[in-house]
Design a protein around this motif. Structure first.
Motif, mmCIF file in Angstrom:
data_model
loop_
_atom_site.group_PDB
_atom_site.id
_atom_site.type_symbol
_atom_site.label_atom_id
_atom_site.label_comp_id
_atom_site.label_asym_id
_atom_site.label_seq_id
_atom_site.Cartn_x
_atom_site.Cartn_y
_atom_site.Cartn_z
ATOM 1 N N TRP A 1 0.830 -1.203 0.000
ATOM 2 C CA TRP A 1 0.000 0.000 0.000
ATOM 3 C C TRP A 1 0.869 1.258 0.000
ATOM 4 O O TRP A 1 0.566 2.248 -0.663
ATOM 5 C CB TRP A 1 -0.946 -0.001 1.182
ATOM 6 N N GLY A 2 1.961 1.237 0.749
ATOM 7 C CA GLY A 2 2.885 2.371 0.765
ATOM 8 C C GLY A 2 3.512 2.593 -0.605
ATOM 9 O O GLY A 2 3.677 3.723 -1.049
ATOM 10 N N MET A 3 3.877 1.491 -1.278
ATOM 11 C CA MET A 3 4.470 1.586 -2.614
ATOM 12 C C MET A 3 3.461 2.184 -3.602
ATOM 13 O O MET A 3 3.816 3.043 -4.411
ATOM 14 C CB MET A 3 4.910 0.198 -3.075
ATOM 15 N N SER B 1 1.029 4.168 -2.838
ATOM 16 C CA SER B 1 0.871 5.580 -2.464
ATOM 17 C C SER B 1 2.000 6.431 -3.042
ATOM 18 O O SER B 1 1.772 7.540 -3.545
ATOM 19 C CB SER B 1 0.850 5.732 -0.942
ATOM 20 N N ILE B 2 3.223 5.918 -2.972
ATOM 21 C CA ILE B 2 4.370 6.652 -3.516
ATOM 22 C C ILE B 2 4.233 6.812 -5.027
ATOM 23 O O ILE B 2 4.419 7.902 -5.574
ATOM 24 C CB ILE B 2 5.687 5.938 -3.161
ATOM 25 N N LEU B 3 3.892 5.725 -5.704
ATOM 26 C CA LEU B 3 3.723 5.786 -7.162
ATOM 27 C C LEU B 3 2.585 6.729 -7.549
ATOM 28 O O LEU B 3 2.698 7.476 -8.528
ATOM 29 C CB LEU B 3 3.480 4.389 -7.724
ATOM 30 N N ALA B 4 1.505 6.707 -6.780
ATOM 31 C CA ALA B 4 0.387 7.615 -7.049
ATOM 32 C C ALA B 4 0.815 9.067 -6.857
ATOM 33 O O ALA B 4 0.433 9.950 -7.637
ATOM 34 C CB ALA B 4 -0.798 7.288 -6.148
ATOM 35 N N GLY B 5 1.640 9.323 -5.840
ATOM 36 C CA GLY B 5 2.139 10.681 -5.605
ATOM 37 C C GLY B 5 2.981 11.183 -6.761
ATOM 38 O O GLY B 5 2.833 12.319 -7.205
ATOM 39 N N VAL B 6 3.849 10.329 -7.274
ATOM 40 C CA VAL B 6 4.681 10.709 -8.416
ATOM 41 C C VAL B 6 3.797 10.954 -9.642
ATOM 42 O O VAL B 6 3.990 11.927 -10.380
ATOM 43 C CB VAL B 6 5.740 9.625 -8.705
#
Length: 91
Positions: free
Chosen positions: A72-74, A76-81
């Motif tokens: 889920w964290g991964m 979230s990071i990809l979605a942020g980018v």
């Protein structure tokens, strides 16, 4: 002196140093040519460098975090980018 044990961190820093060198060289070329037309062309080429460096460094960071961050964290990071690129996209 710096002691870097993590290859990912060293790679991320190396890409940023390369980016800084390219940016500094471009600034020097702008001053050398001393013409708005040339400076504008050089700046246009730099528009490709920034996003490429960001994607490369982010990818390296994600590779380094692959086993340490939850799925889920991964995501979230990809979605942020992805949102960063969506936000700066020209319409």
């Amino acid at each position: 002196m710096f002691y870097v044990f993590d290859k990912i961190v060293l790679s991320m820093a190396a890409v940023r140093f390369l980016s800084a060198t390219i940016e500094f060289s471009a600034a020097m070329l702008m001053l050398y040519f001393n013409r708005v037309e040339h400076a504008f062309k050089i700046n246009s080429v730099l528009a490709l460098v920034g996003p490429t460096v960001m994607i490369t460094v982010t990818t390296l960071g994600l590779v380094g975090l692959a086993g340490k961050v939850s799925p889920w964290g991964m995501v979230s990071i990809l979605a942020g980018v992805a949102l960063i690129f969506l936000g700066v996209r020209k319409i």
